[in-house]
Design an enzyme around this catalytic site. Structure first.
Site, PDB file in Angstrom:
ATOM      1  N   TRP A 182       0.961  -1.118  -0.070  1.00  0.00           N
ATOM      2  CA  TRP A 182      -0.009   0.072  -0.108  1.00  0.00           C
ATOM      3  C   TRP A 182       0.820   1.143   0.042  1.00  0.00           C
ATOM      4  O   TRP A 182       1.731   1.497   0.768  1.00  0.00           O
ATOM      5  CB  TRP A 182      -0.877  -0.012   1.554  1.00  0.00           C
ATOM      6  CG  TRP A 182      -1.773   1.501   1.120  1.00  0.00           C
ATOM      7  CD1 TRP A 182      -2.664   1.731   0.553  1.00  0.00           C
ATOM      8  CD2 TRP A 182      -1.271   2.452   1.999  1.00  0.00           C
ATOM      9  NE1 TRP A 182      -3.112   2.943   0.781  1.00  0.00           N
ATOM     10  CE2 TRP A 182      -2.273   3.433   1.733  1.00  0.00           C
ATOM     11  CE3 TRP A 182      -0.242   2.777   3.115  1.00  0.00           C
ATOM     12  CZ2 TRP A 182      -2.272   4.731   2.426  1.00  0.00           C
ATOM     13  CZ3 TRP A 182      -0.203   3.939   3.956  1.00  0.00           C
ATOM     14  CH2 TRP A 182      -1.107   5.104   3.414  1.00  0.00           C
ATOM     15  N   GLU A 223      -3.236  -3.100  -2.239  1.00  0.00           N
ATOM     16  CA  GLU A 223      -4.219  -2.652  -1.599  1.00  0.00           C
ATOM     17  C   GLU A 223      -4.631  -1.286  -2.203  1.00  0.00           C
ATOM     18  O   GLU A 223      -3.736  -0.366  -2.499  1.00  0.00           O
ATOM     19  CB  GLU A 223      -3.845  -2.139  -0.074  1.00  0.00           C
ATOM     20  CG  GLU A 223      -5.137  -1.674   0.815  1.00  0.00           C
ATOM     21  CD  GLU A 223      -4.489  -1.423   2.074  1.00  0.00           C
ATOM     22  OE1 GLU A 223      -3.366  -1.495   2.679  1.00  0.00           O
ATOM     23  OE2 GLU A 223      -5.666  -0.962   3.085  1.00  0.00           O
ATOM     24  N   LYS A 225      -7.117   2.556  -2.532  1.00  0.00           N
ATOM     25  CA  LYS A 225      -7.758   3.424  -1.421  1.00  0.00           C
ATOM     26  C   LYS A 225      -8.473   4.367  -2.124  1.00  0.00           C
ATOM     27  O   LYS A 225      -7.953   4.976  -3.481  1.00  0.00           O
ATOM     28  CB  LYS A 225      -6.588   4.027  -0.626  1.00  0.00           C
ATOM     29  CG  LYS A 225      -6.987   4.954   0.414  1.00  0.00           C
ATOM     30  CD  LYS A 225      -6.110   5.106   1.630  1.00  0.00           C
ATOM     31  CE  LYS A 225      -6.394   5.941   2.557  1.00  0.00           C
ATOM     32  NZ  LYS A 225      -5.499   6.016   3.729  1.00  0.00           N
ATOM     33  N   ASP A 258      -9.689  -2.866   1.744  1.00  0.00           N
ATOM     34  CA  ASP A 258      -9.626  -2.249   2.981  1.00  0.00           C
ATOM     35  C   ASP A 258     -11.144  -1.738   3.100  1.00  0.00           C
ATOM     36  O   ASP A 258     -11.342  -0.942   2.220  1.00  0.00           O
ATOM     37  CB  ASP A 258      -8.353  -1.407   3.226  1.00  0.00           C
ATOM     38  CG  ASP A 258      -8.533  -0.739   4.597  1.00  0.00           C
ATOM     39  OD1 ASP A 258      -9.666  -0.172   4.996  1.00  0.00           O
ATOM     40  OD2 ASP A 258      -7.553  -0.475   5.326  1.00  0.00           O
ATOM     41  N   HIS A 261     -11.648   2.049   2.520  1.00  0.00           N
ATOM     42  CA  HIS A 261     -11.378   2.763   1.350  1.00  0.00           C
ATOM     43  C   HIS A 261     -12.056   2.818   0.248  1.00  0.00           C
ATOM     44  O   HIS A 261     -11.638   2.758  -0.973  1.00  0.00           O
ATOM     45  CB  HIS A 261      -9.791   1.875   0.952  1.00  0.00           C
ATOM     46  CG  HIS A 261      -8.622   2.037   1.821  1.00  0.00           C
ATOM     47  ND1 HIS A 261      -7.446   1.569   1.478  1.00  0.00           N
ATOM     48  CD2 HIS A 261      -8.696   2.747   3.332  1.00  0.00           C
ATOM     49  CE1 HIS A 261      -6.647   1.873   2.547  1.00  0.00           C
ATOM     50  NE2 HIS A 261      -7.436   2.496   3.601  1.00  0.00           N
ATOM     51  N   HIS A 285      -8.471  -5.841   4.876  1.00  0.00           N
ATOM     52  CA  HIS A 285      -8.223  -5.138   6.095  1.00  0.00           C
ATOM     53  C   HIS A 285      -9.538  -4.880   6.664  1.00  0.00           C
ATOM     54  O   HIS A 285     -10.320  -4.195   5.930  1.00  0.00           O
ATOM     55  CB  HIS A 285      -7.349  -3.743   5.387  1.00  0.00           C
ATOM     56  CG  HIS A 285      -6.037  -4.054   5.419  1.00  0.00           C
ATOM     57  ND1 HIS A 285      -5.103  -2.960   5.247  1.00  0.00           N
ATOM     58  CD2 HIS A 285      -5.109  -5.194   5.894  1.00  0.00           C
ATOM     59  CE1 HIS A 285      -3.712  -3.555   5.388  1.00  0.00           C
ATOM     60  NE2 HIS A 285      -3.872  -4.651   5.607  1.00  0.00           N
ATOM     61  N   ASP A 293     -11.956   9.392   8.125  1.00  0.00           N
ATOM     62  CA  ASP A 293     -11.172   8.472   8.616  1.00  0.00           C
ATOM     63  C   ASP A 293     -11.540   6.826   8.211  1.00  0.00           C
ATOM     64  O   ASP A 293     -12.614   6.562   8.379  1.00  0.00           O
ATOM     65  CB  ASP A 293     -11.130   8.645   9.924  1.00  0.00           C
ATOM     66  CG  ASP A 293      -9.985   7.766  10.740  1.00  0.00           C
ATOM     67  OD1 ASP A 293      -8.827   7.622  10.165  1.00  0.00           O
ATOM     68  OD2 ASP A 293     -10.394   6.902  11.408  1.00  0.00           O
ATOM     69  N   ASP A 295      -9.861   4.470   9.818  1.00  0.00           N
ATOM     70  CA  ASP A 295      -9.124   3.624  10.655  1.00  0.00           C
ATOM     71  C   ASP A 295      -9.562   3.563  12.062  1.00  0.00           C
ATOM     72  O   ASP A 295      -8.904   3.475  13.081  1.00  0.00           O
ATOM     73  CB  ASP A 295      -7.548   3.895  10.447  1.00  0.00           C
ATOM     74  CG  ASP A 295      -7.164   3.493   9.104  1.00  0.00           C
ATOM     75  OD1 ASP A 295      -6.793   2.414   8.775  1.00  0.00           O
ATOM     76  OD2 ASP A 295      -6.640   4.525   8.442  1.00  0.00           O
ATOM     77  N   ASP A 325      -6.953  -3.596  10.549  1.00  0.00           N
ATOM     78  CA  ASP A 325      -6.155  -2.345  10.209  1.00  0.00           C
ATOM     79  C   ASP A 325      -6.804  -0.960  10.727  1.00  0.00           C
ATOM     80  O   ASP A 325      -7.766  -0.683  10.205  1.00  0.00           O
ATOM     81  CB  ASP A 325      -5.880  -2.451   8.932  1.00  0.00           C
ATOM     82  CG  ASP A 325      -5.124  -0.977   8.435  1.00  0.00           C
ATOM     83  OD1 ASP A 325      -4.581  -0.456   9.256  1.00  0.00           O
ATOM     84  OD2 ASP A 325      -5.310  -0.633   7.269  1.00  0.00           O
TER      85      ASP A 325
HETATM   86  C1  RNT Z   1      -3.990   3.126   5.072  1.00  0.00           C
HETATM   87  C2  RNT Z   1      -4.019   1.801   4.577  1.00  0.00           C
HETATM   88  C3  RNT Z   1      -2.715   0.715   5.018  1.00  0.00           C
HETATM   89  C4  RNT Z   1      -2.397   1.236   6.489  1.00  0.00           C
HETATM   90  C5  RNT Z   1      -1.177   0.400   7.100  1.00  0.00           C
HETATM   91  C6  RNT Z   1      -0.460   1.114   8.151  1.00  0.00           C
HETATM   92  O1  RNT Z   1      -5.243   3.717   4.838  1.00  0.00           O
HETATM   93  O2  RNT Z   1      -5.149   0.989   5.028  1.00  0.00           O
HETATM   94  O3  RNT Z   1      -3.112  -0.519   5.164  1.00  0.00           O
HETATM   95  O4  RNT Z   1      -3.347   1.285   7.340  1.00  0.00           O
HETATM   96  O5  RNT Z   1      -0.344  -0.026   6.164  1.00  0.00           O
HETATM   97 ZN    ZN Z   2      -5.336  -0.881   5.295  1.00  0.00          ZN
END
Ligand code: RNT
Ligand code: ZN
Length: 418
Positions: A182, A223, A225, A258, A261, A285, A293, A295, A325
């Site tokens: 990523w 990954e 986003k 993820d 994302h 993820h 956000d 996360d 994650d």
């Molecule tokens: C960031 C991604 C990625 C990170 C990690 C730390 O938006 O989700 O996976 O969270 O690599």
């Molecule tokens: Zn991630």
């Protein structure tokens, strides 16, 4: 004999669900626990802020500042969560000897020997991530897609070094290592060239994957986003880019989704079975997006449940690599990790306790009235009693009193850290 469990077991048996088989199976399903919740994605190979499209907010006291502290914290989490853990490391968590240093392009397996020792002690596997952020070689916000050849070269070498380290993890632990690529590469405002960076990104990842590895042992994934902090207008590794890359290179890598994302009304639960029609294996993820956000700590909420259901209903528990994650610096980090891990365990358990074959049959027979009714009735089954029994069988505290252990640890350990 636990009466609540015995009575719940009977109720599940009535709808054709074998709670014993479910608990035995769930215990063996690995879920990756990300080391980076413990220190706000800091790592040990650099000083200074987290940069590169992600950010932590909050300054709750007690974060891990050394490898030893981070390991202690992870061990505390392991003692509080049921199920099978795999450790997820980032390259910036390399552990150097006194006076030693290796830049990201020069990292070697030996810089992770202490983590292997830790994994062996707990009999767990390791997943890995090259770290394409928080580094001065990130040029104008770009790494693998940079127009600057030297910058790209540095990060390609980093990726290759990480493949060698992933191979070392797989060989040492005997468990395949998922290696996730990523980057936060992108632009804050409207770019003039959207394809150029993507062509360079594509070429760079291809070069990383030209490193020799056995795809049965090292499992690279890409990954995507939708946007990152400071790169709101354009992300090189968009959903279409990452998915197409994985499809075109399916003999040597996997897509990673993820669930933080995507656009807010898109759901990864619906994407999981779509990808499973084409890819032998995929990676996830698991996180919780809120507004900008991606996360927040995973909770036992509707979409989390839905994602777990799709994996289970697709009979894909062995085809989906699941990794947590998230990173919240505003609350006790041990608690954040524990709540997140327990939530995903609950989601899997919940999904496995559904009469999935029966529900599918109703759909296929177009008995949609009954299907709706049944899906609603399932929501009030005595799930909590099975959860409590599952925790007990995993030798962890089933109820909220696990938090007392966190409070004690905070008092005795975390509060003394400076
Ligand atoms: C960031 C991604 C990625 C990170 C990690 C730390 O938006 O989700 O996976 O969270 O690599
Ligand atoms: Zn991630």
């Amino acid at each position: 004999m636990n009466e609540r469990y015995e009575s719940a077991k009977k109720l599940y048996a009535k709808i054709g669900v074998d709670t014993e088989a479910v608990m035995a199976a769930l215990k063996e399903i690995p879920v990756s626990l990300h080391c980076w919740q413990g220190d706000d994605v800091g790592g040990f190979d650099h000083e200074g802020a987290l940069t590169g499209g992600i950010q932590t907010t909050g300054n709750y006291p007690g974060k891990a500042r050394t490898p030893g502290q981070l390991m202690d914290d992870i061990e505390k989490v392991i003692s509080l969560v049921p199920g099978k853990i795999k450790l997820n490391l980032h390259a910036c968590y390399a552990i150097f000897e006194e006076g030693e240093f290796a830049d990201r392009d020069k990292l070697e397996p030996k810089h992770f020997a202490k983590w292997v020792e830790f994994a062996k002690k707990h009999d767990i596997g390791i997943d890995f991530n090259p770290t394409f952020f928080s580094h001065d070689k990130v040029k104008d916000g770009l790494t693998l897609s940079s127009p600057d050849a030297d910058t790209r070269k540095f990060w390609i070498e980093h990726g290759k070094a990480c493949i060698r380290i992933s191979n070392y993890f797989a060989k040492e632990t005997g468990i395949p290592c998922v290696m996730n690529i990523w980057t936060g590469d992108g632009f804050k405002d409207i770019p003039a060239d959207r394809m150029g960076p993507r062509m360079r990104y594509k070429d760079s990842i291809e070069q990383i994957l030209s490193e020799d590895y056995d795809f049965n042992l090292v499992k690279p994934c890409v990954e995507s986003k939708v946007f990152g902090i400071g790169v709101e207008a354009y992300t090189a590794g968009s959903a279409e880019f990452a998915l197409s890359f994985a499809a075109a290179n399916a003999d040597k890598c996997m897509p990673l989704m993820d669930n933080g994302h995507y656009h807010p009304t898109e759901v990864v639960s619906d994407k999981i079975p779509a990808l499973l029609c084409f890819f032998p294996e995929i990676a996830l993820h698991i996180t919780r997006p809120i507004r900008w956000d991606s996360d927040h700590v995973v909770l036992f909420d509707d979409e989390t449940k839905e994602m777990a259901k799709e994996i289970v209903r697709s009979e894909a528990l062995s085809r989906v690599y699941m990794a947590l994650d998230f990173f919240d610096a505003s609350i006790n980090r041990i608690s954040a990790w524990t709540v997140g891990f327990r939530s995903w365990q609950k989601a899997l358990l919940n999904a496995m306790l559904l009469p999935n074959a029966e529900l599918k049959k109703l759909q296929d027979e177009n008995q949609l009235t009954k299907l709706m009714m049944m899906q609603e009735e399932m929501k009030t089954m005595p799930f909590g009693d099975i959860w409590a029994e599952y925790c007990a069988r995993c030798n962890v505290i089933e109820d909220a009193s696990w938090f007392e252990a966190v409070e004690q640890y905070e008092k005795e350990v975390l509060s003394k850290r400076v």
